[in-house]
Design an enzyme around this catalytic site. Structure first.
Site, PDB file in Angstrom:
ATOM      1  N   GLU A  88      -7.839   9.191   1.431  1.00  0.00           N
ATOM      2  CA  GLU A  88      -6.652   8.796   0.662  1.00  0.00           C
ATOM      3  C   GLU A  88      -6.181   7.398   1.082  1.00  0.00           C
ATOM      4  OE1 GLU A  88      -3.495  11.581   1.175  1.00  0.00           O
ATOM      5  OE2 GLU A  88      -2.282  10.762  -0.474  1.00  0.00           O
ATOM      6  N   ASP A 129       5.305   6.255  -2.431  1.00  0.00           N
ATOM      7  CA  ASP A 129       6.442   7.136  -2.170  1.00  0.00           C
ATOM      8  C   ASP A 129       7.347   6.732  -1.003  1.00  0.00           C
ATOM      9  OD1 ASP A 129       4.622   8.262  -3.887  1.00  0.00           O
ATOM     10  OD2 ASP A 129       4.788  10.283  -3.088  1.00  0.00           O
TER      11      ASP A 129
END
Ligand code: GLC
Length: 453
Positions: A417, A183
């Protein structure tokens, strides 16, 4: 699953690795809502496209039926024109922003049967489905499953090659950084700089509720992400309007490489099923020749191409190494990617300051930020793409090193993550699905293991 112990590689032989394997399996079970696997328990309560694909790959090693159900559940959200959305909200809204209603997908006649986003994500799913089939080739249900999902996978690939490449150039475009799956990668910065941020205070960033703000995208960029979506809503997600008018229109090297590999896997499935292979062969040969345009001879890596600005986005990130995964570089190009980038201590290799392979952004780039999301941290999925690529070119030792570093990160810091490449500490979401799922793949299929299909 039949033959599971036979397939277990040498990494499974110690107690530690057995424990890692059990913890990874337990994590996938814990993130299972019943209908789909969440990427992370708190931060990501909905279904994400490539997260579900990676989850299915991990599940395939211990529960093939559940792995198939995961693939089905994602494909259920497919739009009528073939797009498979990047977020699906099968269980309705949560504290996650953007909520389903924000997307206003009902404006599009092509919208799918479930609440979803109006964007897509890297199509790793077909590659996973093929790999799943390889693990269950002797299972009669395997072929039925392929028959069931094949038309949907084909429709998604067709959509990508037409709606996102209407001129048949061989390279598909993404219209939003979220479609890249990376992103806030610094490679988007030159394009984002020209995009107007949405006004502030019109929404609350829920992504910062669960994770520290300095590990998430910066505010201005987030408002630009939102601005793009408000444009797409106003164009009713019409693919032609998006292609012609989106201020963000980029041929992403990593996305196209993943698609190219997925096209090869789709072709293999078409052969197995006796389906028409011609359109797929055409996509494959077009992409192979067009991909050379993304190579930068001066820098010895691949860069994305900004179609609006008519320029190469010369920001050195892990995306440049992903084409190895699809076998796209010529051997001499692969050698340059290795020598001048992966093994270069000022760029991606450990140098004392960083200790772990492979940072998401080269360390000599202005956007380098070792704890912020896609601007430096190590992610297990990009490590996996790179090491599978290295393996394919015969760089066994390097593939092994990236696999070892990946496993060392999860051993030290758990299934996070992403990880700080300086000290290996975890960041972002806890109990992150694809970190566990890809650990399972690495444990079962350490680099160098012969693939049987
Ligand atoms: C972030 C990542 C994206 C991932 C999603 C869910 O948006 O950038 O790649 O799919 O989180 O984990």
């Amino acid at each position: 699953m039949d033959g599971q112990s036979d397939r277990a590689g040498p990494l499974l032989n110690t107690d530690n690795q057995r424990l890692l394997l059990q913890t990874a399996q337990a994590l996938l079970r814990a993130n299972d809502t019943g209908g789909f696997i969440k990427p992370g328990p708190a931060q990501y309560p909905h279904q994400w496209n490539w997260d579900s694909a990676f989850a299915a790959l991990g599940l395939a090693y211990f529960d093939m039926a559940r792995a198939r159900a995961e693939v089905r559940s994602l494909l259920r959200a497919q739009w009528r024109d073939g797009m498979v959305p990047h977020i699906v909200y099968p269980t309705g809204p949560s504290d996650y922003f953007p909520p389903p209603a924000f997307w206003q997908t009902e404006r599009s006649a092509a919208a799918g049967p479930l609440p979803s986003s109006g964007l897509t994500q890297p199509p790793i799913l077909t590659t996973v489905v093929r790999q799943m089939h390889g693990l269950a080739a002797e299972d009669p249900a395997g072929l039925d499953f392929l028959r069931e999902v094949y038309p949907r996978l084909l429709a998604w690939h067709r959509w990508l090659h037409t709606a996102r490449d209407p001129e048949g150039s061989g390279l598909v475009a993404i219209v939003h950084p979220w479609e890249s799956g990376m992103d806030d990668s610094p490679r988007w910065q030159p394009v984002l700089a020209a995009i107007e941020p949405a006004p502030s205070l019109t929404f609350t960033r829920r992504d910062r509720v669960h994770v520290a703000a300095d590990e998430r995208p910066v505010e201005e960029d987030y408002r630009r992400f939102i601005h793009l979506i408000t444009l797409f809503r106003s164009w009713a997600y019409d693919p032609q309007a998006l292609y012609e008018r989106s201020p963000f229109l980029v041929q992403d090297a990593a996305f196209n490489a993943i698609l190219h590999q997925a096209d090869h896997d789709l072709l293999a499935l078409a052969h197995l099923l006796g389906e028409d292979t011609r359109p797929i062969e055409q996509w494959i040969s077009r992409t192979r020749s067009a991909f050379a345009r993304l190579w930068d001879e001066a820098d010895g890596t691949y860069y994305d191409y900004d179609l609006r600005g008519g320029r190469r986005l010369r920001v050195n990130t892990i995306a440049g190494l992903v084409p190895l995964f699809a076998g796209l570089p010529e051997p001499a190009q692969a050698e340059r990617l290795l020598r001048e980038h992966l093994l270069h201590p000022g760029r991606f290799a450990p140098d004392g300051g960083t200790r772990f392979w492979v940072p998401s952004c080269a360390k000599d780039q202005p956007g380098w930020d070792p704890r912020r999301y896609w601007r430096g941290p190590v992610w297990l999925n990009t490590n996996w793409l790179v090491l599978r690529g290295l393996e394919r070119y015969g760089y066994a030792q390097e593939a092994r090193a990236v696999a070892d570093h990946s496993l060392e990160l999860v051993r030290r810091s758990g299934f996070r993550e992403y990880y700080d490449p300086r000290d290996g500490s975890g960041a972002g979401s806890l109990a992150f699905t694809w970190s566990a799922a890809l650990t399972l793949d690495l444990l079962h299929r350490p680099p160098g293991t012969t693939v049987e299909w």
